[in-house]
Scaffold this motif. Sequence first.
Motif, short mmCIF file in Angstrom:
data_model
loop_
_atom_site.label_atom_id
_atom_site.label_comp_id
_atom_site.label_asym_id
_atom_site.label_seq_id
_atom_site.Cartn_x
_atom_site.Cartn_y
_atom_site.Cartn_z
N UNK A 307 55.30 14.42 17.59
CA UNK A 307 54.28 13.55 16.97
C UNK A 307 54.07 12.29 17.80
N UNK A 308 55.18 11.70 18.24
CA UNK A 308 55.07 10.50 19.06
C UNK A 308 54.39 10.83 20.38
N UNK A 309 54.75 12.01 20.91
CA UNK A 309 54.17 12.43 22.19
C UNK A 309 52.65 12.51 22.10
N UNK A 310 52.17 13.14 21.02
CA UNK A 310 50.71 13.28 20.95
C UNK A 310 50.06 11.92 20.72
N UNK A 343 42.24 13.20 22.23
CA UNK A 343 42.69 13.17 20.83
C UNK A 343 43.23 14.51 20.32
N UNK A 344 43.06 15.57 21.09
CA UNK A 344 43.49 16.89 20.62
C UNK A 344 44.79 17.36 21.26
N UNK A 345 45.36 16.52 22.10
CA UNK A 345 46.52 16.99 22.86
C UNK A 345 47.84 16.68 22.15
N UNK A 346 48.72 17.67 22.20
CA UNK A 346 50.08 17.43 21.73
C UNK A 346 50.96 17.16 22.96
N UNK A 347 50.69 17.96 23.99
CA UNK A 347 51.37 17.78 25.27
C UNK A 347 50.30 17.73 26.35
N UNK A 348 50.63 17.10 27.48
CA UNK A 348 49.64 17.00 28.55
C UNK A 348 49.15 18.38 29.00
N UNK A 349 50.08 19.35 29.01
CA UNK A 349 49.69 20.67 29.55
C UNK A 349 48.58 21.33 28.72
#
Length: 447
Positions: A307-310, A343-349
């Motif tokens: 959650x923090x990552x996104x 805004x839709x990313x959880x992880x950069x990949x």
Amino acid sequence: MKVRFAPSPTGYLHIGNARTALITWLFARANKAEFLLRIDDTDQERSKTEYELAIEDGLIWMGMDWDEKARQRDRLDIYETKIEQLKKDGRLYACYESADELALKRKSQLSRGLPPIYDRESLNLTEEQIVKYEAEGRQPHWRFKLEHAPIEWNDLVRGDVKFEGADLSDPVLIREDGSPLYHLCSVIDDIEYGITHVIRGEDHVSNTACHIQMFEALGAKPPEFAHLPLLSDKEGGKLSKRLGSLSIKDVRDEDELEPMAVVSLLARLGTSDPIEVFTDMKDVIAGFDISKFSRGTPKFDTEELLRLNSKILHETPFEDVQVRLSNMGLGDLDEDFWKAVRPNLERLRDVSEWWNVAKGPVTPVIEEPEFIKDALELLPPAPWDENTWMGWTNAVKEKTGRKGKQLFMPLRQALTGMDHGPELDKLLLLIGPEKAKERLMSYKEAA
Ligand code: GLU
């Protein structure tokens, strides 16, 4: 003031150690104290340079640095001098029990309901017995003779802590092969490097009781101590093998998380402050106060980390990720695209998935050409905005009477060639009118 982080290079930097490192480092930076990185590599067999480098990499990745570095392997001569001193003062004594004999002793004490404390039998050996043992080829290991007196300190996290010397086993400081063990090297180094505050895990609390007497035996005043409770899993149980050994290397290379997500969580876990997103280390330092850490067991939850990552990615400016995107083969991805998908990313990949379906080439999957033909006819003209998807699919729904999966799945397959992926309302805008039309037109080949 001076603190140290003292990892043993016998494995990668794992989440628990990374937390100790971070809290120690934040303490240093918040108090304008010096930070020493001390490599505890006296266990020659298990210590590896590969791990030492990986630990350093992990610290740097998380945004930490050090003012000074020391390696215990380089300091064996210094330990030797102190060992001589302790022997002369009668605080080190030779013991001849084998590991099996000691295990047996412990077993028999436990079966009699006694605590498994070393009984100091070797202290009473006669000259004759010693000669006999040595003739048998036994080499002594050496124990520190604790004073049987109360040991007390005021812990920065645990408050008043009290031990009785008589309740502790005399710690072994020197192995049979003559090499010094962690306790001895650690205390000598803490003295010699002028360490004022020792911050470490609560698994070291009873070690600290012994260490305090060792500091005194070596003529030094013990530093202040702060023992942090160990992390538990999110249910409050012991960290599972997988979580407990979760290394910073994995978090970076496998999970591909942002370093500030790890920092944000580890800096606040177990404190009275709420967990929040930090994107700048300066703010983490400014809010740091060791007195906010409590004795309660902090729960480590990987979902929280995600959650923090996104949240961090949603705030990350294009220039901060440009090089990484380029390394991912997304050199053409521009700032507008980044802002649209961020805004839709959880992880950069995840960005690759959006890029591939938006920019193509994709092979549309069309199982019902008639339906796609209808949908194409209803596709609104440019310019498009965030309501286009809704307007379009409503119109298609009205005309065809379809809804839910029956409506959306064929559109997704035609537009992306896949049956899962990013949300279509946003994706449609990134695909754009021209490409969307072209993909839907493929119904002709499918007919
Ligand atoms: N090398 C020790 C460990 O990793 C250091 C403990 C300490 O901080 O003294 O557990």
